[in-house]
Design a protein around this motif. Sequence first.
Motif, PDB file in Angstrom:
ATOM      1  N   LEU A   1      57.724  90.826 -13.593  1.00 26.56           N
ATOM      2  CA  LEU A   1      57.079  91.717 -12.620  1.00 26.56           C
ATOM      3  C   LEU A   1      55.569  91.702 -12.812  1.00 26.56           C
ATOM      4  CD1 LEU A   1      59.573  94.732 -12.559  1.00 26.56           C
ATOM      5  CD2 LEU A   1      59.385  92.831 -10.955  1.00 26.56           C
TER       6      LEU A   1
ATOM      7  N   LEU B   1      54.234  88.717 -11.199  1.00 24.52           N
ATOM      8  CA  LEU B   1      54.310  88.944  -9.761  1.00 24.52           C
ATOM      9  C   LEU B   1      53.163  89.811  -9.267  1.00 24.52           C
ATOM     10  CD1 LEU B   1      56.708  87.634  -8.463  1.00 24.52           C
ATOM     11  CD2 LEU B   1      57.791  89.855  -8.245  1.00 24.52           C
TER      12      LEU B   1
ATOM     13  N   ILE C   1      52.919  93.194 -10.041  1.00 18.03           N
ATOM     14  CA  ILE C   1      53.300  94.598  -9.869  1.00 18.03           C
ATOM     15  C   ILE C   1      52.714  95.438 -10.998  1.00 18.03           C
ATOM     16  CG2 ILE C   1      55.225  96.208 -10.090  1.00 18.03           C
ATOM     17  CD1 ILE C   1      56.173  93.170  -8.464  1.00 18.03           C
TER      18      ILE C   1
ATOM     19  N   GLU D   1      51.736  99.449 -10.614  1.00 21.37           N
ATOM     20  CA  GLU D   1      52.110 100.880 -10.620  1.00 21.37           C
ATOM     21  C   GLU D   1      53.581 101.110 -10.929  1.00 21.37           C
ATOM     22  OE1 GLU D   1      51.483 100.121  -6.566  1.00 21.37           O
ATOM     23  OE2 GLU D   1      50.568  98.726  -7.985  1.00 21.37           O
TER      24      GLU D   1
ATOM     25  N   TYR E   1      49.218  80.957  -6.742  1.00 19.87           N
ATOM     26  CA  TYR E   1      50.013  82.095  -6.253  1.00 19.87           C
ATOM     27  C   TYR E   1      49.139  83.316  -6.003  1.00 19.87           C
ATOM     28  CZ  TYR E   1      52.883  86.308  -6.498  1.00 19.87           C
ATOM     29  OH  TYR E   1      53.424  87.540  -6.248  1.00 19.87           O
TER      30      TYR E   1
ATOM     31  N   PHE F   1      47.139  82.882  -2.911  1.00 20.79           N
ATOM     32  CA  PHE F   1      48.069  83.050  -1.796  1.00 20.79           C
ATOM     33  C   PHE F   1      48.351  84.529  -1.547  1.00 20.79           C
ATOM     34  CE2 PHE F   1      52.301  83.255   0.075  1.00 20.79           C
ATOM     35  CZ  PHE F   1      52.287  82.226   1.013  1.00 20.79           C
ATOM     36  N   ARG F   2      48.656  85.204  -2.634  1.00 21.89           N
ATOM     37  CA  ARG F   2      48.991  86.622  -2.588  1.00 21.89           C
ATOM     38  C   ARG F   2      47.867  87.451  -2.002  1.00 21.89           C
ATOM     39  NH1 ARG F   2      52.065  90.611  -5.465  1.00 21.89           N
ATOM     40  NH2 ARG F   2      50.730  92.352  -6.049  1.00 21.89           N
TER      41      ARG F   2
ATOM     42  N   TYR G   1      47.433  86.720   1.621  1.00 19.41           N
ATOM     43  CA  TYR G   1      48.551  87.315   2.337  1.00 19.41           C
ATOM     44  C   TYR G   1      48.458  88.831   2.391  1.00 19.41           C
ATOM     45  CZ  TYR G   1      52.810  85.837   4.546  1.00 19.41           C
ATOM     46  OH  TYR G   1      53.751  85.500   5.473  1.00 19.41           O
TER      47      TYR G   1
ATOM     48  N   VAL H   1      49.498  91.472   0.113  1.00 24.69           N
ATOM     49  CA  VAL H   1      50.841  92.003  -0.114  1.00 24.69           C
ATOM     50  C   VAL H   1      51.063  93.404   0.441  1.00 24.69           C
ATOM     51  CG1 VAL H   1      52.554  92.582  -1.849  1.00 24.69           C
ATOM     52  CG2 VAL H   1      50.987  90.704  -2.249  1.00 24.69           C
ATOM     53  N   ASP H   2      50.096  94.251   0.193  1.00 22.06           N
ATOM     54  CA  ASP H   2      50.295  95.648   0.568  1.00 22.06           C
ATOM     55  C   ASP H   2      50.513  95.824   2.061  1.00 22.06           C
ATOM     56  OD1 ASP H   2      49.981  96.384  -2.082  1.00 22.06           O
ATOM     57  OD2 ASP H   2      47.794  96.486  -1.875  1.00 22.06           O
TER      58      ASP H   2
ATOM     59  N   VAL I   1      52.041  93.636   3.997  1.00 23.97           N
ATOM     60  CA  VAL I   1      53.220  92.927   4.504  1.00 23.97           C
ATOM     61  C   VAL I   1      54.144  93.905   5.214  1.00 23.97           C
ATOM     62  CG1 VAL I   1      55.352  91.762   3.822  1.00 23.97           C
ATOM     63  CG2 VAL I   1      53.191  91.118   2.760  1.00 23.97           C
TER      64      VAL I   1
ATOM     65  N   LEU J   1      57.961  94.161   6.664  1.00 21.93           N
ATOM     66  CA  LEU J   1      59.204  93.379   6.491  1.00 21.93           C
ATOM     67  C   LEU J   1      60.068  93.345   7.738  1.00 21.93           C
ATOM     68  CD1 LEU J   1      60.121  94.426   2.873  1.00 21.93           C
ATOM     69  CD2 LEU J   1      59.060  92.314   3.657  1.00 21.93           C
TER      70      LEU J   1
ATOM     71  N   LYS K   1      67.383  93.036   5.438  1.00 22.36           N
ATOM     72  CA  LYS K   1      66.210  92.222   5.120  1.00 22.36           C
ATOM     73  C   LYS K   1      65.999  92.184   3.609  1.00 22.36           C
ATOM     74  CE  LYS K   1      62.492  90.046   6.498  1.00 22.36           C
ATOM     75  NZ  LYS K   1      62.434  89.015   7.534  1.00 22.36           N
TER      76      LYS K   1
ATOM     77  N   ILE L   1      65.946  88.918   1.147  1.00 20.39           N
ATOM     78  CA  ILE L   1      64.789  88.556   0.321  1.00 20.39           C
ATOM     79  C   ILE L   1      65.207  88.338  -1.127  1.00 20.39           C
ATOM     80  CG2 ILE L   1      62.610  89.414  -0.631  1.00 20.39           C
ATOM     81  CD1 ILE L   1      62.168  90.820   2.111  1.00 20.39           C
TER      82      ILE L   1
ATOM     83  N   ASN M   1      57.274  97.993  -3.032  1.00 24.40           N
ATOM     84  CA  ASN M   1      56.222  97.235  -3.664  1.00 24.40           C
ATOM     85  C   ASN M   1      56.674  95.888  -4.204  1.00 24.40           C
ATOM     86  OD1 ASN M   1      53.671  97.105  -4.434  1.00 24.40           O
ATOM     87  ND2 ASN M   1      53.841  98.456  -6.211  1.00 24.40           N
ATOM     88  N   THR M   2      57.657  95.972  -5.073  1.00 28.07           N
ATOM     89  CA  THR M   2      58.184  94.770  -5.703  1.00 28.07           C
ATOM     90  C   THR M   2      58.864  93.881  -4.672  1.00 28.07           C
ATOM     91  OG1 THR M   2      58.445  95.814  -7.846  1.00 28.07           O
ATOM     92  CG2 THR M   2      59.860  93.949  -7.386  1.00 28.07           C
TER      93      THR M   2
ATOM     94  N   LYS N   1      58.110  93.496  -1.609  1.00 26.93           N
ATOM     95  CA  LYS N   1      57.077  92.757  -0.867  1.00 26.93           C
ATOM     96  C   LYS N   1      56.523  91.612  -1.704  1.00 26.93           C
ATOM     97  CE  LYS N   1      55.401  96.535   2.088  1.00 26.93           C
ATOM     98  NZ  LYS N   1      54.293  97.497   2.300  1.00 26.93           N
ATOM     99  N   SER N   2      56.353  91.865  -2.965  1.00 34.47           N
ATOM    100  CA  SER N   2      55.840  90.807  -3.835  1.00 34.47           C
ATOM    101  C   SER N   2      56.809  89.637  -3.923  1.00 34.47           C
ATOM    102  CB  SER N   2      55.565  91.342  -5.231  1.00 34.47           C
ATOM    103  OG  SER N   2      54.451  92.200  -5.212  1.00 34.47           O
TER     104      SER N   2
ATOM    105  N   TYR O   1      58.928  88.884  -1.690  1.00 35.72           N
ATOM    106  CA  TYR O   1      58.861  88.266  -0.372  1.00 35.72           C
ATOM    107  C   TYR O   1      57.729  87.251  -0.313  1.00 35.72           C
ATOM    108  CZ  TYR O   1      58.062  87.987   4.690  1.00 35.72           C
ATOM    109  OH  TYR O   1      57.866  87.554   5.970  1.00 35.72           O
ATOM    110  N   VAL O   2      56.577  87.674  -0.804  1.00 32.19           N
ATOM    111  CA  VAL O   2      55.412  86.790  -0.782  1.00 32.19           C
ATOM    112  C   VAL O   2      55.634  85.603  -1.722  1.00 32.19           C
ATOM    113  CG1 VAL O   2      52.972  86.607  -1.338  1.00 32.19           C
ATOM    114  CG2 VAL O   2      53.805  88.602  -0.109  1.00 32.19           C
TER     115      VAL O   2
ATOM    116  N   PHE P   1      55.425  81.806  -0.731  1.00 36.61           N
ATOM    117  CA  PHE P   1      54.558  80.907  -1.486  1.00 36.61           C
ATOM    118  C   PHE P   1      55.319  79.662  -1.936  1.00 36.61           C
ATOM    119  CE2 PHE P   1      53.077  79.768  -5.864  1.00 36.61           C
ATOM    120  CZ  PHE P   1      51.867  79.184  -5.506  1.00 36.61           C
TER     121      PHE P   1
END
Lengths: 164, 164
Positions: free
Chosen positions: A105, A108, A110, A112, A150, A153-154, A157, A159-160, A162, A164, B96, B100, B128-129, B131-132, B134-135, B139
């Motif tokens: 994680l 990735l 993450i 919080e 990555y 890319f992230r 992109y 992330v926040d 995104v 779905l 979804k 993922i 949060n996770t 979405k990560s 997913y990204v 990627f």
Amino acid sequence: MKKERGFYTVRGYQMLNAENKTLTSSMEDYLEMICRTCREEGYVRVNQLAEMLNVRPSSTTKVIQKLNALGLVDYQKYGIIQPTEEGKAIGDFLLKRHEIIEEFLGILGIEETRLKDTEMIEHDVSLNTLKSIYVLNKFLSENPDIIKRYETFRKRYNVDDVIL
Amino acid sequence: MKKERGFYTVRGYQMLNAENKTLTSSMEDYLEMICRTCREEGYVRVNQLAEMLNVRPSSTTKVIQKLNALGLVDYQKYGIIQPTEEGKAIGDFLLKRHEIIEEFLGILGIEETRLKDTEMIEHDVSLNTLKSIYVLNKFLSENPDIIKRYETFRKRYNVDDVIL
DNA sequence: AAACTTTATTTGCCATGCCTAATAACCAGA
DNA sequence: TCTGGTTATTAGGCATGGCAAATAAAGTTT
């Protein structure tokens, strides 16, 4: 009409597990924390454990008694708690598992919710998947270039944002 | 003595969630399956759902009644079951989420336990996770060269033999 | 429409894992 | 030693989500 065999509810899986006499998620949480603490301080007490797990002492006692009955912790009424050899072996695995998930994680990105997500996910990952994640972690940390890509890319992109 | 606030048991997190009136894992399982089936067949019935989830009809009825009370499914006694608009919206998210996680495990190379792991993990992943992941999926599928490298690495490492 | 079959619901039971309140054991200091 | 404070246990309760068995409703056949 198709005979669907694949899907189960979470509870369903838990009950399958129970037959195999594996620990419940809850027991895992306790044993993991017992081992984590005993590594540093040599032993734990009920109240301490309860506080660390954000649970009442009475709940803790109950679970400890079960772990004791399973031969995973040494303990007697009003006394200190320590893992047995077997308990330690299992606890080591649980801690390792925790680390692997948490590291993943982390990679990735993450921050919080990392601890919370780790604690939730760790109970649910098969050994199989755990090993794969372990290897993925290894792969990524040995290839920082990929992590760089990555992360770029992230960011691109975002992330926040995104949806779905 | 450190005032530890971080750790919770799984159950502890679930109870925190309950206060926020989110669905239980079990309700998620049911709603997800209801939506999955209704997409294809327009409606579900209790027995069908029970069979698909490997659960008894009596258990199913109970949960359906709860989902109904929450306004997530349309249904009346002995009748057919369909998600409401709100139920559908939530169900779409659940499906979804399932996809993922499953895609990620697929990329990771998990085959045998993929469905089970997905079903266990999906309930426990924060938005949060999710979405990560997913990204990360995006990627990786946009960079097949990396997947290639990972697969080579994985083979060389021989995942099945990893000792933790 | 009566009888039978299928489908769903109700009822009552069980375990888990949490809680609170009451009780018990242990440990120090006077 | 006794007495207060801390620490731990027990008892009793609650919700969830399973189960089986009994019952009820709906649907089908004759």
